[in-house]
Design a protein around this motif. Structure first.
Motif, PDB file in Angstrom:
ATOM      1  N   LEU A 149       5.640  -0.840  -2.567  1.00 56.21           N
ATOM      2  CA  LEU A 149       4.572  -0.334  -1.713  1.00 56.21           C
ATOM      3  C   LEU A 149       3.968  -1.496  -0.933  1.00 56.21           C
ATOM      4  CD1 LEU A 149       2.741   2.022  -4.255  1.00 56.21           C
ATOM      5  CD2 LEU A 149       4.690   2.537  -2.765  1.00 56.21           C
ATOM      6  N   THR A 150       3.988  -1.399   0.386  1.00 58.24           N
ATOM      7  CA  THR A 150       3.433  -2.452   1.232  1.00 58.24           C
ATOM      8  C   THR A 150       2.431  -1.863   2.209  1.00 58.24           C
ATOM      9  OG1 THR A 150       5.228  -2.242   2.869  1.00 58.24           O
ATOM     10  CG2 THR A 150       5.528  -3.842   1.082  1.00 58.24           C
ATOM     11  N   SER A 151       1.547  -2.716   2.718  1.00 53.76           N
ATOM     12  CA  SER A 151       0.592  -2.263   3.725  1.00 53.76           C
ATOM     13  C   SER A 151      -0.091  -3.470   4.356  1.00 53.76           C
ATOM     14  CB  SER A 151      -0.463  -1.340   3.114  1.00 53.76           C
ATOM     15  OG  SER A 151      -1.280  -0.773   4.129  1.00 53.76           O
ATOM     16  N   PHE A 152      -0.502  -3.281   5.610  1.00 51.82           N
ATOM     17  CA  PHE A 152      -1.389  -4.236   6.266  1.00 51.82           C
ATOM     18  C   PHE A 152      -2.829  -4.027   5.804  1.00 51.82           C
ATOM     19  CE2 PHE A 152       2.114  -4.044   9.370  1.00 51.82           C
ATOM     20  CZ  PHE A 152       2.310  -5.393   9.634  1.00 51.82           C
ATOM     21  N   GLN A 153      -3.108  -2.860   5.226  1.00 52.13           N
ATOM     22  CA  GLN A 153      -4.469  -2.471   4.890  1.00 52.13           C
ATOM     23  C   GLN A 153      -4.779  -2.803   3.428  1.00 52.13           C
ATOM     24  OE1 GLN A 153      -6.440  -1.378   7.268  1.00 52.13           O
ATOM     25  NE2 GLN A 153      -4.748  -1.411   8.744  1.00 52.13           N
ATOM     26  N   SER A 154      -5.668  -3.757   3.228  1.00 51.96           N
ATOM     27  CA  SER A 154      -6.020  -4.164   1.871  1.00 51.96           C
ATOM     28  C   SER A 154      -6.589  -3.008   1.057  1.00 51.96           C
ATOM     29  CB  SER A 154      -7.036  -5.307   1.912  1.00 51.96           C
ATOM     30  OG  SER A 154      -6.486  -6.444   2.538  1.00 51.96           O
ATOM     31  N   ALA A 156      -5.835   0.083   1.218  1.00 51.82           N
ATOM     32  CA  ALA A 156      -4.747   0.953   0.760  1.00 51.82           C
ATOM     33  C   ALA A 156      -4.038   0.342  -0.445  1.00 51.82           C
ATOM     34  CB  ALA A 156      -3.757   1.192   1.893  1.00 51.82           C
ATOM     35  N   LEU A 157      -3.808  -0.969  -0.411  1.00 52.67           N
ATOM     36  CA  LEU A 157      -3.157  -1.625  -1.543  1.00 52.67           C
ATOM     37  C   LEU A 157      -4.067  -1.646  -2.765  1.00 52.67           C
ATOM     38  CD1 LEU A 157      -1.367  -4.642   0.183  1.00 52.67           C
ATOM     39  CD2 LEU A 157      -0.317  -2.562  -0.733  1.00 52.67           C
ATOM     40  N   GLN A 158      -5.365  -1.829  -2.542  1.00 54.15           N
ATOM     41  CA  GLN A 158      -6.300  -1.814  -3.665  1.00 54.15           C
ATOM     42  C   GLN A 158      -6.313  -0.448  -4.333  1.00 54.15           C
ATOM     43  OE1 GLN A 158      -8.287  -4.623  -4.752  1.00 54.15           O
ATOM     44  NE2 GLN A 158      -8.294  -3.235  -6.499  1.00 54.15           N
ATOM     45  N   ALA A 159      -6.288   0.601  -3.535  1.00 52.50           N
ATOM     46  CA  ALA A 159      -6.264   1.952  -4.090  1.00 52.50           C
ATOM     47  C   ALA A 159      -4.944   2.226  -4.812  1.00 52.50           C
ATOM     48  CB  ALA A 159      -6.482   2.977  -2.981  1.00 52.50           C
ATOM     49  N   ALA A 160      -3.835   1.712  -4.257  1.00 52.73           N
ATOM     50  CA  ALA A 160      -2.541   1.872  -4.918  1.00 52.73           C
ATOM     51  C   ALA A 160      -2.530   1.152  -6.257  1.00 52.73           C
ATOM     52  CB  ALA A 160      -1.426   1.348  -4.021  1.00 52.73           C
ATOM     53  N   LEU A 161      -3.115  -0.029  -6.295  1.00 51.13           N
ATOM     54  CA  LEU A 161      -3.216  -0.789  -7.546  1.00 51.13           C
ATOM     55  C   LEU A 161      -4.017  -0.024  -8.586  1.00 51.13           C
ATOM     56  CD1 LEU A 161      -3.125  -3.328  -9.361  1.00 51.13           C
ATOM     57  CD2 LEU A 161      -5.042  -4.234  -8.008  1.00 51.13           C
ATOM     58  N   ALA A 162      -5.141   0.542  -8.168  1.00 58.97           N
ATOM     59  CA  ALA A 162      -5.991   1.280  -9.105  1.00 58.97           C
ATOM     60  C   ALA A 162      -5.307   2.546  -9.610  1.00 58.97           C
ATOM     61  CB  ALA A 162      -7.318   1.628  -8.438  1.00 58.97           C
ATOM     62  N   ALA A 163      -4.554   3.210  -8.729  1.00 64.72           N
ATOM     63  CA  ALA A 163      -3.940   4.490  -9.099  1.00 64.72           C
ATOM     64  C   ALA A 163      -2.666   4.318  -9.918  1.00 64.72           C
ATOM     65  CB  ALA A 163      -3.636   5.298  -7.836  1.00 64.72           C
ATOM     66  N   GLN A 164      -1.832   3.348  -9.538  1.00 65.95           N
ATOM     67  CA  GLN A 164      -0.533   3.160 -10.200  1.00 65.95           C
ATOM     68  C   GLN A 164      -0.233   1.666 -10.277  1.00 65.95           C
ATOM     69  OE1 GLN A 164       1.294   5.498 -11.627  1.00 65.95           O
ATOM     70  NE2 GLN A 164      -0.034   7.173 -10.976  1.00 65.95           N
ATOM     71  N   GLU A 166       1.522  -0.077 -12.128  1.00 65.50           N
ATOM     72  CA  GLU A 166       2.868  -0.491 -12.502  1.00 65.50           C
ATOM     73  C   GLU A 166       3.820  -0.565 -11.318  1.00 65.50           C
ATOM     74  OE1 GLU A 166       2.877   3.942 -12.507  1.00 65.50           O
ATOM     75  OE2 GLU A 166       1.493   2.357 -13.096  1.00 65.50           O
ATOM     76  N   LEU A 167       3.471   0.037 -10.172  1.00 66.69           N
ATOM     77  CA  LEU A 167       4.341  -0.017  -9.005  1.00 66.69           C
ATOM     78  C   LEU A 167       4.139  -1.344  -8.268  1.00 66.69           C
ATOM     79  CD1 LEU A 167       4.125   3.578  -7.484  1.00 66.69           C
ATOM     80  CD2 LEU A 167       5.907   2.608  -8.946  1.00 66.69           C
ATOM     81  N   PRO A 168       5.216  -2.007  -7.862  1.00 68.54           N
ATOM     82  CA  PRO A 168       5.081  -3.283  -7.157  1.00 68.54           C
ATOM     83  C   PRO A 168       4.496  -3.096  -5.768  1.00 68.54           C
ATOM     84  CG  PRO A 168       7.367  -2.590  -7.183  1.00 68.54           C
ATOM     85  CD  PRO A 168       6.624  -1.623  -8.064  1.00 68.54           C
ATOM     86  N   ARG A 169       3.735  -4.112  -5.346  1.00 62.39           N
ATOM     87  CA  ARG A 169       3.058  -4.068  -4.048  1.00 62.39           C
ATOM     88  C   ARG A 169       3.374  -5.316  -3.240  1.00 62.39           C
ATOM     89  NH1 ARG A 169       0.504  -2.370  -7.961  1.00 62.39           N
ATOM     90  NH2 ARG A 169      -0.146  -4.490  -8.515  1.00 62.39           N
ATOM     91  N   GLY A 170       3.293  -5.184  -1.917  1.00 64.14           N
ATOM     92  CA  GLY A 170       3.475  -6.319  -1.026  1.00 64.14           C
ATOM     93  C   GLY A 170       2.453  -6.277   0.087  1.00 64.14           C
ATOM     94  N   LEU A 171       1.865  -7.421   0.404  1.00 65.77           N
ATOM     95  CA  LEU A 171       0.886  -7.530   1.483  1.00 65.77           C
ATOM     96  C   LEU A 171       1.615  -7.844   2.776  1.00 65.77           C
ATOM     97  CD1 LEU A 171      -2.085  -7.688   2.448  1.00 65.77           C
ATOM     98  CD2 LEU A 171      -2.009 -10.132   1.855  1.00 65.77           C
ATOM     99  N   LEU A 172       1.435  -6.989   3.772  1.00 58.51           N
ATOM    100  CA  LEU A 172       2.014  -7.206   5.097  1.00 58.51           C
ATOM    101  C   LEU A 172       1.093  -8.091   5.935  1.00 58.51           C
ATOM    102  CD1 LEU A 172       3.401  -3.647   5.795  1.00 58.51           C
ATOM    103  CD2 LEU A 172       4.702  -5.737   6.186  1.00 58.51           C
ATOM    104  N   LEU A 173       1.698  -9.043   6.647  1.00 52.97           N
ATOM    105  CA  LEU A 173       0.916  -9.984   7.451  1.00 52.97           C
ATOM    106  C   LEU A 173       1.473 -10.079   8.863  1.00 52.97           C
ATOM    107  CD1 LEU A 173       0.469 -13.004   4.999  1.00 52.97           C
ATOM    108  CD2 LEU A 173      -1.215 -11.235   5.545  1.00 52.97           C
TER     109      LEU A 173
END
Length: 252
Positions: A149-154, A156-164, A166-173
């Motif tokens: 799961l990646t996003s430019f929007q912090s 969105a990633l924070q919410a993904a972290l809180a919800a799941q 265990e799923l890997p995340r990537g910060l888009l820059l």
């Protein structure tokens, strides 16, 4: 984490060779041997996760207006292929579930860019991450890598972290702020996915030293691909699926 993703990732399914973010594009990309795909996911007004890059519909469908303000019943009837070429006329917008079914049945891996309609960053991150977790958990196929799961929007990633978490995340820059590594670590990201020109040896090594992978978008030039591979890049997202072999090395 044990990094399970291939080096080469097809952008929006098949780059520019087929209508982006459609099942037709995924099938086209797979025809060139690609086994990893990137796509953009947002929510309809009634909460259906579906594939679309832009906030509005005009560029890649025959619809009008803000996509996230419309019900899925209306969005599902749009033509998302005719803008590209007549041979793809009538291709629909796919749901996240449809794309997941395709990649899971074929043993492919997916990079889901969370692409919220402005103002829905947290909701989109939470819903998309939960739906991904459900879809991959219920797959009957042999285990495959979870979606990145990646996003430019912090938010969105924070919410993904809180919800799941265990799923890997990537910060888009798109730019390289001085604090981007610390920011990515605060979001517990496994990777940073940067515009390719931002990445040099020092930044790739800094990411690796911080325990994260380095991915680059959108790499369509063979010279840039060779440069990044020599520097130890972990992932290359490309439109040029007809020029780059998804196997080891670079082919033009």
């Amino acid at each position: 984490m044990n990094w399970p993703y291939p080096l080469w990732i097809a952008h929006r399914g098949a780059g520019r060779l087929a209508p982006e973010n459609t099942l037709a594009a995924f099938r086209h990309g797979a025809g060139f041997g690609y086994r990893a795909f990137e796509c953009d996911v947002k929510l309809s007004r009634d909460g259906q996760p579906f594939l679309l890059h832009d906030a509005t519909l005009e560029r890649t469908t025959d619809g009008q207006g803000v996509a996230g303000e419309q019900e899925w019943a209306a969005l599902s009837r749009l033509d998302a292929g005719g803008w590209h070429s007549r041979s793809y006329a009538g291709e629909p917008l796919p749901t996240l579930e449809a794309i997941a079914s395709y990649v899971l049945r074929n043993g492919f891996v997916l990079n889901v860019e969370i692409k919220p309609t402005p103002g829905t960053e947290g909701l989109t991150g939470a819903v998309v991450s939960r739906r991904c977790a459900q879809l991959w958990a219920t797959s009957r196929t042999p285990p495959v890598a979870p979606p990145l799961l990646t996003s430019f929007q912090s938010a969105a990633l924070q919410a993904a972290l809180a919800a799941q978490p265990e799923l890997p995340r990537g910060l888009l820059l798109e730019h390289w702020p001085e604090d981007c590594l610390a920011h990515a670590q605060a979001l517990q990201c496994s990777a940073v996915v940067a515009q390719y020109a931002l990445l040099d040896r020092a930044r790739i090594e800094a990411l690796h030293a911080a325990g994260m992978k380095a991915l680059a978008y959108t790499v369509n030039d063979p010279a840039e691909a060779r440069r990044l591979i020599a520097l130890g890049i972990d992932g290359l997202i490309t439109d040029a699926v007809d020029h780059f072999s998804p196997g080891p090395g670079v082919h033009d």
